[in-house]
Design a protein around this motif. Structure first.
Motif, mmCIF file in Angstrom:
data_model
loop_
_atom_site.group_PDB
_atom_site.id
_atom_site.type_symbol
_atom_site.label_atom_id
_atom_site.label_comp_id
_atom_site.label_asym_id
_atom_site.label_seq_id
_atom_site.Cartn_x
_atom_site.Cartn_y
_atom_site.Cartn_z
ATOM 1 N N ILE A 488 0.858 -1.194 0.000
ATOM 2 C CA ILE A 488 0.000 0.000 0.000
ATOM 3 C C ILE A 488 0.889 1.238 0.000
ATOM 4 N N GLU A 490 2.377 4.479 0.986
ATOM 5 C CA GLU A 490 2.406 5.165 2.277
ATOM 6 C C GLU A 490 1.912 6.608 2.172
ATOM 7 N N LYS A 493 -2.116 6.135 2.016
ATOM 8 C CA LYS A 493 -2.680 5.048 2.813
ATOM 9 C C LYS A 493 -3.742 5.574 3.779
ATOM 10 N N ARG A 519 -6.077 0.808 2.798
ATOM 11 C CA ARG A 519 -6.079 0.842 1.338
ATOM 12 C C ARG A 519 -5.480 2.164 0.888
ATOM 13 N N GLY A 520 -4.826 2.151 -0.258
ATOM 14 C CA GLY A 520 -4.324 3.387 -0.839
ATOM 15 C C GLY A 520 -5.415 4.051 -1.668
#
Length: 596
Positions: A488, A490, A493, A519-520
């Motif tokens: 994911i 960062e 995120k 989740r991104g």
């Protein structure tokens, strides 16, 4: 009725084609669930269609789920196409715009491949400051919107445009558009990729190619762009009417802006010249290598050509030494797995296997393991086909089966070279496997790979190859199965408010109790995918006394798997779910790489 359609922002969007698509106000449902939500509800509330027409369209859509309710209404002649798309614009709160070729800016049109425009029904119409106005037939397709953002690499403003308008425009402008090659290669120089050649084992700079060739500049653009994006492969795929260019990034292929199909032969010829291949041979596959300097970095490129119906498909594998200079601690293993694996690769003898499908990171894991070994006091030798990366601390042998230099022949010679550690690129046949077993039983540590789905099935695979179970039990130390999943991003995120139904079902099936997943949301740093980079999920089977006794009896795969989990082996799925709980990746990624 008036000819203007009022959207939910209060603006009037004036269609360029007249028709029975006039609305005086936007429908707001009094009770949810009365009729299906969507553009069709807008049509019904404004009296453009009747309840009977909507019912007939719904029945038609249920029989053929591949069409939408709006498409069914158009097919039934309940509304015309412009009316349907105006209702779509109102529902999704974006402007409506009908277009002709004269309305489309040629430079903006070049930002997308005409074949992509035709296939996905999305078209750049004009520039609006730093943004691009993009016409789309289905604004609900958020994945398509994200893909357009990745291609254009500029902010976009959406308008709803009829499919027929988009197809008519691309039919007229597609041939003469040049597909944006000049804009693509603007700023790319001849010497951005400095080709290097090996002569008498020395790397020598080639003379810079004279002249300003668009083909040379475009090939340089392909290579530099792929390296900058962190791609592992470049796919050049000719079709009947279009050329497709795709980068594999984090294990997934992403389509890139492509030049005209007419440039395909010149691009392939340029790559063949760089790789010292036969440019006159188009009927047989060819493989070659390019050593290049890209912005001061040494990069090896493996070029593979394959004749297809519409021409030679070319794949360029990018081998960047920086991608394998990874410490074991940075591969994504949990501390207990890392400690156990470190212990196994420090054993004086035995076999350690790393298993998984192609592209699962097996080579990176083995190279990382060898890097922690003491190359000054030990003789480390490898047998590979081909040698993908140069290792200063190891003696690397290339397999050349066409002249009899097989894995087995190379291994036999290596055993006369006083080795301490032997790395075999892959155990493919009985002869290689038998020599590896003999080497491990005579005081050598052997590292190798297998193509199997999990750790326990590797035992069955070696038995199937022809090795006796008692020899496997005596020589095998450990098996590490692995997969690569996307991490994911960062930068974008975020926790999910509720776990999606499919994710919850997957977690329940594997008896995983996770209350929070991440989740991104998508951003510029991750190409709006929500993922950036990859990490491994692992299944380490250490061969203890219980498992050795079981292997000696030639167990069934089911019995062996059961015994391994009873002995404390964490499966690939369990390891992945732990990484989901830690917010490292998503359930979809774990399911994608572990379920077969």
């Amino acid at each position: 009725m008036s000819q203007a359609l009022e959207n939910q922002t209060g603006e009037l969007v004036e269609p360029k084609q007249s028709g029975p698509s006039d609305f005086t106000k936007l429908w707001q449902p009094e009770k949810s669930g009365e009729i299906p939500r969507g553009p069709a509800a807008v049509l019904l509330e404004n009296g453009i269609i009747t309840t009977e027409q909507l019912g007939a369209a719904l029945a038609k859509q249920r029989k053929n789920p591949r069409i939408s309710v709006l498409e069914a209404l158009v097919q039934d002649k309940a509304v015309d196409q412009n009316t349907a798309f105006q209702a779509t614009a109102v529902y999704f709160k974006v402007p409506f715009q009908s277009i002709t070729p004269e309305d489309v800016d040629r430079d903006a049109f070049k930002l997308l491949n005409p074949e992509f425009i035709k296939r996905r029904c999305v078209i750049p119409i004009r520039r609006d400051g730093k943004a691009v106005v993009v016409g789309i037939s289905d604004p609900a397709d958020i994945f398509l919107v994200d893909e357009v953002k990745r291609h254009i690499r500029k902010p976009i403003h959406l308008v709803v445009t009829p499919t027929s308008d988009i197809l008519a425009v691309v039919e007229e402008l597609g041939v003469s558009a040049g597909q944006g090659v000049d804009e693509i290669i603007q700023g790319i120089n001849e010497d951005d990729v400095e080709v290097m050649e090996t002569k008498t084992d020395e790397v020598t700079d080639l003379e810079k190619i004279a002249g300003e060739s668009p083909v040379i500049r475009y090939v340089n653009f392909l290579i530099t762009g792929a390296v900058q994006e962190g791609a592992s492969d470049i796919h050049i795929e000719p079709g009947e009417d279009v050329l497709r260019i795709r980068y594999r990034i984090d294990g997934v292929l992403f389509e890139q802006p492509a030049p005209p199909l007419q440039m395909h032969a010149a691009i392939v010829s340029r790559l063949k010249i760089m790789a010292n291949l036969d440019i006159a041979e188009h009927r047989l596959p060819q493989d070659g290598r390019i050593r290049a300097m890209v912005h001061g970095r040494h990069v090896d490129l493996r070029v593979s050509t394959l004749p297809t119906t519409h021409g030679e498909k070319t794949v360029i594998r990018i081998l960047d030494n920086r991608s394998i200079m990874v410490g074991l601690e940075n591969l994504g293993m949990w501390d207990d797995t890392l400690d156990a694996f470190n212990n196994q690769i420090r054993q004086p003898h035995g076999i350690v296997l790393v298993t998984g499908p192609t592209g699962s990171g097996k080579t990176t894991t083995l190279y990382s393991a060898m890097r922690v070994m003491d190359g000054d006091t030990m003789n480390i030798s490898t047998v590979e086909d081909p040698v993908e990366y140069q290792l200063a601390f190891a003696n690397q042998v290339i397999v050349r089966e066409q002249i009899g230099m097989t894995f087995a022949a190379a291994l036999r010679s290596l055993l006369r070279q006083d080795p301490d550690i032997i790395m075999i690129g892959e155990i493919r046949d009985e002869e290689t496997a038998r020599i590896a077993v003999q080497a491990s039983l005579t005081g050598h540590l052997v590292l190798s790979t297998l193509h199997t789905n999990d750790a326990p099935s590797s035992v069955s695979r070696i038995i199937d190859i022809g090795i006796e179970p008692y020899l496997i039990a005596a020589s095998l130390n450990a098996i590490l199965a692995q997969r690569l999943v996307r991490k994911i991003c960062e930068n974008c995120k975020a926790p999910e408010k509720t776990i999606r139904e499919a994710d919850a079902h997957y977690l329940a099936r594997h008896k995983a109790d996770i209350s929070q997943v991440f989740r991104g949301t998508g951003c510029d740093k991750c190409r709006n995918t929500g993922y950036s980079g990859r990490l491994g999920i692992y299944e380490l089977l250490e061969i203890g006394e219980v498992i050795r006794d079981l292997i000696s009896g030639n167990p069934s795969l089911m019995d062996l798997r059961r015994a391994c989990t009873e002995q404390g082996m964490r499966t690939l799925t369990a390891d992945g779910i732990q990484k989901v709980a830690a917010g490292m990746t998503t359930v979809e990624e774990i399911a994608r790489v572990t379920e077969v």
